[in-house]
Design a protein around this motif. Structure first.
Motif, PDB file in Angstrom:
ATOM      1  N   UNK A 264       6.048 -31.109  19.759  1.00 14.66           N
ATOM      2  CA  UNK A 264       7.196 -31.593  20.504  1.00 14.66           C
ATOM      3  C   UNK A 264       8.428 -30.720  20.437  1.00 14.66           C
ATOM      4  N   UNK A 265       8.405 -29.684  19.608  1.00 12.69           N
ATOM      5  CA  UNK A 265       9.546 -28.788  19.483  1.00 12.69           C
ATOM      6  C   UNK A 265       9.292 -27.512  20.272  1.00 12.69           C
ATOM      7  N   UNK A 266      10.312 -27.044  20.980  1.00 12.93           N
ATOM      8  CA  UNK A 266      10.180 -25.819  21.762  1.00 12.93           C
ATOM      9  C   UNK A 266      10.140 -24.627  20.803  1.00 12.93           C
ATOM     10  N   UNK A 267       9.054 -23.848  20.864  1.00 13.92           N
ATOM     11  CA  UNK A 267       8.949 -22.646  20.034  1.00 13.92           C
ATOM     12  C   UNK A 267       9.090 -21.371  20.852  1.00 13.92           C
ATOM     13  N   UNK A 268       8.823 -21.463  22.160  1.00 16.91           N
ATOM     14  CA  UNK A 268       9.093 -20.362  23.081  1.00 16.91           C
ATOM     15  C   UNK A 268       9.838 -20.953  24.267  1.00 16.91           C
ATOM     16  N   UNK A 269      11.121 -20.606  24.439  1.00 18.54           N
ATOM     17  CA  UNK A 269      11.889 -21.162  25.561  1.00 18.54           C
ATOM     18  C   UNK A 269      11.296 -20.724  26.894  1.00 18.54           C
ATOM     19  N   UNK A 270      11.694 -21.424  27.939  1.00 20.11           N
ATOM     20  CA  UNK A 270      11.208 -21.110  29.273  1.00 20.11           C
ATOM     21  C   UNK A 270      11.504 -19.663  29.624  1.00 20.11           C
ATOM     22  N   UNK A 271      10.457 -18.955  30.054  1.00 21.66           N
ATOM     23  CA  UNK A 271      10.582 -17.559  30.435  1.00 21.66           C
ATOM     24  C   UNK A 271       9.836 -17.336  31.736  1.00 21.66           C
TER      25      UNK A 271
ATOM     26  N   UNK B 221       5.479 -25.425  23.350  1.00 20.46           N
ATOM     27  CA  UNK B 221       5.993 -26.380  22.372  1.00 20.46           C
ATOM     28  C   UNK B 221       4.961 -26.575  21.269  1.00 20.46           C
ATOM     29  N   UNK B 222       5.440 -26.924  20.084  1.00 14.02           N
ATOM     30  CA  UNK B 222       4.577 -27.223  18.952  1.00 14.02           C
ATOM     31  C   UNK B 222       5.072 -28.519  18.334  1.00 14.02           C
TER      32      UNK B 222
ATOM     33  N   UNK C  90      -3.169 -32.543  16.152  1.00 12.24           N
ATOM     34  CA  UNK C  90      -2.290 -32.077  15.082  1.00 12.24           C
ATOM     35  C   UNK C  90      -2.885 -30.795  14.494  1.00 12.24           C
ATOM     36  N   UNK C  91      -2.270 -29.640  14.768  1.00 14.45           N
ATOM     37  CA  UNK C  91      -1.002 -29.446  15.469  1.00 14.45           C
ATOM     38  C   UNK C  91      -1.155 -29.675  16.972  1.00 14.45           C
ATOM     39  N   UNK C  92      -0.053 -30.041  17.603  1.00 16.67           N
ATOM     40  CA  UNK C  92      -0.041 -30.305  19.036  1.00 16.67           C
ATOM     41  C   UNK C  92       0.697 -29.149  19.724  1.00 16.67           C
ATOM     42  N   UNK C  93      -0.071 -28.105  20.063  1.00 16.18           N
ATOM     43  CA  UNK C  93       0.508 -26.940  20.717  1.00 16.18           C
ATOM     44  C   UNK C  93       0.235 -27.015  22.215  1.00 16.18           C
ATOM     45  N   UNK C  94       1.291 -26.895  22.996  1.00 19.49           N
ATOM     46  CA  UNK C  94       1.174 -27.000  24.461  1.00 19.49           C
ATOM     47  C   UNK C  94       1.880 -25.829  25.132  1.00 19.49           C
ATOM     48  N   UNK C  95       1.263 -25.350  26.194  1.00 21.10           N
ATOM     49  CA  UNK C  95       1.870 -24.339  27.061  1.00 21.10           C
ATOM     50  C   UNK C  95       1.951 -24.931  28.456  1.00 21.10           C
TER      51      UNK C  95
ATOM     52  N   UNK D  61       2.998 -14.984  26.872  1.00 22.15           N
ATOM     53  CA  UNK D  61       3.817 -15.862  26.037  1.00 22.15           C
ATOM     54  C   UNK D  61       3.141 -15.920  24.674  1.00 22.15           C
ATOM     55  N   UNK D  62       3.945 -15.790  23.580  1.00 22.90           N
ATOM     56  CA  UNK D  62       3.392 -15.692  22.236  1.00 22.90           C
ATOM     57  C   UNK D  62       4.066 -16.663  21.304  1.00 22.90           C
ATOM     58  N   UNK D  63       3.275 -17.332  20.488  1.00 19.69           N
ATOM     59  CA  UNK D  63       3.834 -18.195  19.456  1.00 19.69           C
ATOM     60  C   UNK D  63       4.478 -17.328  18.376  1.00 19.69           C
ATOM     61  N   UNK D  64       5.744 -17.555  18.045  1.00 16.31           N
ATOM     62  CA  UNK D  64       6.422 -16.709  17.042  1.00 16.31           C
ATOM     63  C   UNK D  64       5.902 -16.970  15.627  1.00 16.31           C
TER      64      UNK D  64
END
Length: 231
Positions: free
Chosen positions: A213-220, A210-211, A147-152, A228-231
Motif C-alpha cells: 500500500x505504500x508508494x515505492x516508485x512514484x508515477x513515471x 506500490x508495496x 504478503x508482500x503485496x507488490x503492485x505495478x 520501473x525498478x523496486x528500490x
C-alpha cells in the motif's frame, strides 16, 4: 553470460520497437537482474510459464471494486472499466475474479479469464450495483492476503496492446496485456523490476509501484519503452 543477456534484451526491445509482436511470442529471453536493471551480473532469470489474463470490461468509466484470488493469495482493488490484471506467479490450478459495480446505473460490466488465447469464463451484468464472478478450477481453501503485496499499475493509450518483462531474482514473466493494467507479483524473491515495450515510437507509458500500500516508485512516464525498478 552478461554479454549474451545484454544482446538478447537489446534484440528483444528492437524487435518490439519495429512492431514484430507476433514473432516475439516464440522467443526465449535471457534476462539478468541485480536490482539495477536487466544488464546486471547475477545471471539469467528463466522464463516463467504463460500467464492467464484477467479482464474487467464493459462501459468505459464504470466504477467497480474487485477481488482476485489464486490458490495462494488474494488481492482487493478498485478502479474503472477497462482494466487488465496479471498475477506474476506460476499459474495455480484455480483462480477467481469477483467484480462489483459501485454505480446504480445500467452500464455494462463484464469479467473474463483468458488462458492460452481462449476465454475460459465470462460473465456480464447491467444491473445497478451488479456483481459478476468468473473462475477456473475450484479454490479448495481460502487464500491469504498477498504478503508482500507488490503492485505495478501501468496506463497508456486506452486498450494499447503491449508486452512486458517482469522479474525478480529467480524468474522472469512475460506479460501480454492491454493498458491500463494492474500487475501483482505474488511472493517475489528479492526486488522486482519490469520493462514495458510499446508497439511503436509514439507509445508513452505511465507507471508506478506500490508495496503493501505504500508508494515505492512514484508515477513515471516514458516511451516507447519504460523500465520501473523496486528500490
Amino acid at each position: 553470460m552478461k554479454k549474451r543477456a545484454k544482446l538478447a534484451m537489446r534484440n528483444f526491445a528492437r524487435m518490439l520497437g519495429t512492431g514484430a509482436l507476433g514473432a516475439i511470442l516464440a522467443v526465449s529471453i535471457a534476462a539478468c537482474n541485480n536490482q539495477t536493471g536487466f544488464s546486471g551480473s547475477v545471471g539469467s532469470t528463466p522464463n516463467g510459464p504463460k500467464l492467464p489474463s484477467y479482464q474487467i470490461l464493459g462501459t468505459v468509466g464504470t466504477p467497480f471494486t474487485a477481488t482476485i484470488s489464486d490458490d495462494r493469495s488474494f488481492w482487493t482493488l478498485q478502479g474503472n472499466v477497462p482494466l487488465s490484471i496479471a498475477i506474476c506467479n506460476p499459474p495455480t490450478a484455480a483462480a477467481q475474479l469477483v467484480v462489483t459495480k459501485t454505480s446504480s446505473d445500467d452500464s455494462l460490466l463484464s469479467a473474463e479469464i483468458i488462458t492460452a488465447n481462449h476465454v475460459k469464463d465470462l460473465q456480464s451484468t447491467t444491473a445497478p450495483f451488479g456483481t459478476v464472478q468468473v473462475q477456473i478450477g475450484t479454490l479448495t481453501s481460502a487464500p491469504s492476503a498477498a504478503d508482500p503485496d507488490l503492485r505495478i499499475f501501468l496506463s497508456g493509450p486506452l486498450s494499447l496492446k503491449y508486452q512486458a518483462l517482469v522479474e525478480d531474482i529467480d524468474t522472469g514473466f512475460i506479460v501480454q496485456a492491454r493498458a491500463p493494467t494492474l500487475i501483482v507479483f505474488d511472493t517475489p524473491n528479492g526486488k522486482v523490476d519490469a520493462t514495458f515495450f510499446g508497439p511503436n515510437n509514439h507509445t508513452t507509458f505511465t507507471a508506478n509501484m506500490t508495496l503493501n500500500g505504500e508508494v515505492v516508485v512514484p508515477t513515471t512516464s516514458g516511451g516507447p519503452n519504460l523500465t520501473i525498478r523496486q528500490p
